[in-house]
Scaffold this active site. Structure first.
Site, PDB file in Angstrom:
ATOM      1  N   GLU A 125      58.487  43.619  35.851  1.00  0.00           N
ATOM      2  CA  GLU A 125      58.801  42.130  35.599  1.00  0.00           C
ATOM      3  C   GLU A 125      58.316  42.276  33.864  1.00  0.00           C
ATOM      4  O   GLU A 125      56.977  43.165  34.479  1.00  0.00           O
ATOM      5  CB  GLU A 125      58.194  41.715  36.708  1.00  0.00           C
ATOM      6  CG  GLU A 125      58.498  39.963  36.098  1.00  0.00           C
ATOM      7  CD  GLU A 125      57.287  38.708  36.403  1.00  0.00           C
ATOM      8  OE1 GLU A 125      57.680  38.853  38.190  1.00  0.00           O
ATOM      9  OE2 GLU A 125      56.688  38.275  36.321  1.00  0.00           O
TER      10      GLU A 125
ATOM     11  N   ASP B 263      49.229  31.582  30.898  1.00  0.00           N
ATOM     12  CA  ASP B 263      48.788  33.325  31.200  1.00  0.00           C
ATOM     13  C   ASP B 263      47.260  32.799  30.928  1.00  0.00           C
ATOM     14  O   ASP B 263      46.461  32.111  29.840  1.00  0.00           O
ATOM     15  CB  ASP B 263      49.301  33.858  30.325  1.00  0.00           C
ATOM     16  CG  ASP B 263      50.854  34.187  30.730  1.00  0.00           C
ATOM     17  OD1 ASP B 263      50.744  34.948  31.875  1.00  0.00           O
ATOM     18  OD2 ASP B 263      52.269  33.991  30.240  1.00  0.00           O
TER      19      ASP B 263
END
Lengths: 400, 266
Positions: B49, B60
């Site tokens: 990823e 995040d």
């Protein structure tokens, strides 16, 4: 005539708005959407909101004919909608009361907010204290330094202020951090967004809670002069005070709606906070699609304005829509022009305006000169300038 | 068959779970990204990823935010990331690459142009954090028309009705976010995750990857026992952050070996 009826059921204003969020937030926003739909027309809820606006905020805020300013400028008559006289000193409290009452009904004991200059943070901390809710305010660490008096006000009101160290350490980063908190604590937390941005239903909900400004103004203008103004002028950062006064006027013909963005050091320098005036590229930030100041890679660029409240790279999606359908016009004035208007209002009318509102005043002065004395410009004086005296003093090299 | 499908099919035959490390492209410096990708594969990555840096990574936690900031110092944008994938492909045509990022960098290029460029760079899947199925318009189709899998996130708060809506659009695999919160948060409840993964499997035949909160060999092993893929993000980025130029690749290799052993032991 087709009445204005925006947004659609999923929060779109044409291509703008929407719900561009991570999957973890979808359910929380859906819960909020359903609860807001349930209460937005509920007579008991609205009565409680109206009671607080009257007895806690001091509404209705007056409209004041700034005669000496109008005479000095020469041209149209300038009227001021005095949101600066509200409790906590700005229009922000109209919205925080509405959302906090909703939080209470949703059984959320904790509220969070983002703030730039600190006005929305103070307004949130105020209503949280009044309702006995825990309050956490996220504020960019740069802004914490620049706006120390408001940080202390929030603390006096019992709120926790969390300095945000990521990114540019300003308003947009505070919003990111508040979103992260919300994702994590959504079970007990209500996120009170301060402007007409964010994912649906925020742009609509904040507009609705701020619409009291325009609703009152229409009635007050009718009572004072028997007709509506030729133009309504308001500053636009995220755009909540402007949406609040514009919204009830959208279906009123022959009233120009003019949003004034921050041109900072000048549009040509690139150091501004005026995505609408600059015709910035359309993109996705903070849950909605709108005009955004960004680089070729789609990263958000740093903005500049003397006024922390206008220092935001995006703009509420409804403003983007009103620009495209040409129902509102968007212009920008520089730091220097806003400062000149600030001093002008202080000296001619005995009112110290917020630096944000000074942008609207600066453009109103320009516009007034082009209009005859029998015309009226209504300026939304969205806040008072007490919070800005340190900034203004620093510009004059004065230490307070 | 797509690379992602092939990998899952092969692992299924062997009775194994995929290990998918996440790194942010350009972190700690763009010159290391392609070597890091090869290192990940050499030490057990079944897919990679690859994070596209963004100025405002709302979903995040601080670890991956810092990775984005380090990459953006070197102006690593979407085009640069696609160039890194192209370079990687010169010597690795087998390992699936899944881009993970936010909508705005894609909107800046345009959905169709992005899909063309991703195809040209031989990207296999795309996760766009803030593109829920209701908002991404023709994007899913543009990707799938080019053989690229749109990978969607499912969260603990996604109800069965939404799972239905999402799995209809998704291909490649679905990614179950194992906790409420941002990337890198603590407190993974493996029993809860197992029960959610089981109910997702009732609604789709797509492989189910699990990520967010996998921080060591033990959590990786426990997750591998219930998922088709284990995604390790913040822990991987921490290893990069804690390294210098000299030990960067070996630190990452050591962590991968530890995780791979754990996942294979499940």
């Amino acid at each position: 005539m087709q009445l204005y009826d925006m947004p659609d059921a999923r929060g779109h204003f044409g291509q703008y708005g929407g719900t561009f969020v991570a999957e973890t937030l979808v359910e929380a926003l859906e819960e909020l959407r359903v609860m807001y739909e349930k209460y937005r027309h509920d007579p008991v809820f609205l009565a409680e909101y109206a009671y607080d606006l009257k007895h806690f905020v001091g509404r209705p805020s007056p409209i004041y004919h700034a005669k000496r300013l109008s005479d000095k400028v020469g041209g149209a008559q300038i009227y001021l909608k005095r949101e600066d006289l509200n409790h906590t000193g700005a229009h922000k409290i109209n919205n925080t009361i509405g959302q906090a009452l909703l939080a209470k009904r949703m059984g959320k004991p904790r509220v969070i907010a983002e703030t730039g200059a600190g006005q929305h943070g103070v307004a949130t901390a105020t209503i949280a204290a009044r309702l006995g809710l825990e309050c956490v305010v996220y504020m960019g660490s740069e802004d914490v330094k620049r706006q120390a008096p408001n940080v202390f006000r929030m603390k006096l009101l019992g709120a926790t202020v969390v300095p945000v160290e990521s990114g540019s350490k300003t308003l947009k980063d505070a919003l990111n951090e508040a979103m992260r908190d919300w994702v994590t604590n959504v079970h007990n937390t209500f996120y009170i967004i301060g402007t007409v941005a964010g994912p649906h239903p925020y742009p609509m909900m904040v507009r609705d809670f701020q619409a009291i400004i325009g609703i009152e103004a229409k009635q007050q203008m009718h009572e004072m002069v028997g007709h509506q103004p030729e133009a309504v002028v308001a500053c636009v950062g995220g755009g909540s005070n402007a949406m609040g006064i514009f919204y009830p006027y959208i279906d009123v013909p022959n009233v120009r709606l003019i949003g004034v963005e921050a041109a900072g050091l000048g549009m040509e320098t690139g150091k501004h906070a005026a995505p609408l005036t600059a015709n910035s590229a359309v993109g996705v930030l903070h849950g909605n699609r709108t005009y955004l100041m960004q680089d070729a890679d789609g990263n958000i660029i740093e903005t500049h304005s003397i006024s922390a409240g206008l220092d935001y790279p995006g703009v509420g999606p409804e403003h983007a829509w009103l620009k495209d359908i040409k129902r509102a016009e968007y212009v920008a004035v520089t730091d220097d022009e806003a400062m000149a208007a600030f001093h002008n209002l202080c000296r001619t009318e005995g009112i110290i305006p917020a630096l944000e509102s000074s942008h609207a005043l600066a453009y109103a002065e320009k516009l007034a000169k082009t209009m005859s004395k029998d015309k009226i410009i209504l300026v939304n004086l969205s806040g008072r300038g007490d919070k800005d005296i340190n900034t203004v003093a620093k510009l004059a090299n004065i230490t307070l | 068959m797509s690379r992602i499908k092939t990998v899952f099919a092969n692992l299924k035959q062997q009775g194994k779970t995929a290990l998918i490390p996440y790194i942010t492209a350009g972190d700690p410096h763009p010159k290391f990204t392609v070597s890091l990708m090869h290192t990940l594969v050499e030490h057990g990555a079944d897919m990679i990823e690859l994070g596209v840096p963004f100025s405002d990574p709302m979903a995040d936690g601080p670890v991956i935010q810092r990775a984005s900031e380090r990459a953006l110092v070197h102006k690593v944008g979407l085009t640069a990331v696609l160039d890194m994938v192209k370079t990687f492909r010169q010597t690795d045509q087998a390992t699936p690459i899944i881009l993970m990022g936010y909508a705005n960098p894609i909107e800046a290029v345009g959905a169709v142009a992005f899909a063309d460029k991703a195809k040209a760079a031989d990207v296999d899947g795309v996760i766009t954090v803030d593109y829920p199925p209701e908002e991404c318009g023709s994007f899913v189709k543009e990707l799938q028309d080019r053989g690229i899998d749109p990978v969607f996130l499912l969260s603990p708060t996604t109800d069965a009705k939404r799972v239905e809506l999402i799995v209809k659009q998704a291909s490649g695999f679905v990614y179950y976010v194992s906790l409420k919160g941002v990337t890198g948060a603590a407190n993974l409840d493996i029993v809860e995750v197992a029960s959610r993964v089981a109910s997702i499997r009732e609604q789709t035949n797509l492989p189910v990857g699990v990520g967010f909160g996998i921080r060591d060999a033990a959590t990786a092993k426990a997750t591998a026992a219930i998922a088709d893929a284990v995604v390790v993000g913040s822990r991987m980025v921490l290893a990069i952050e804690g390294s210098n130029e000299a030990n960067l690749l070996s630190n990452v290799a050591n962590l991968m070996t530890e995780l791979k052993t754990a996942v294979d032991a499940a």
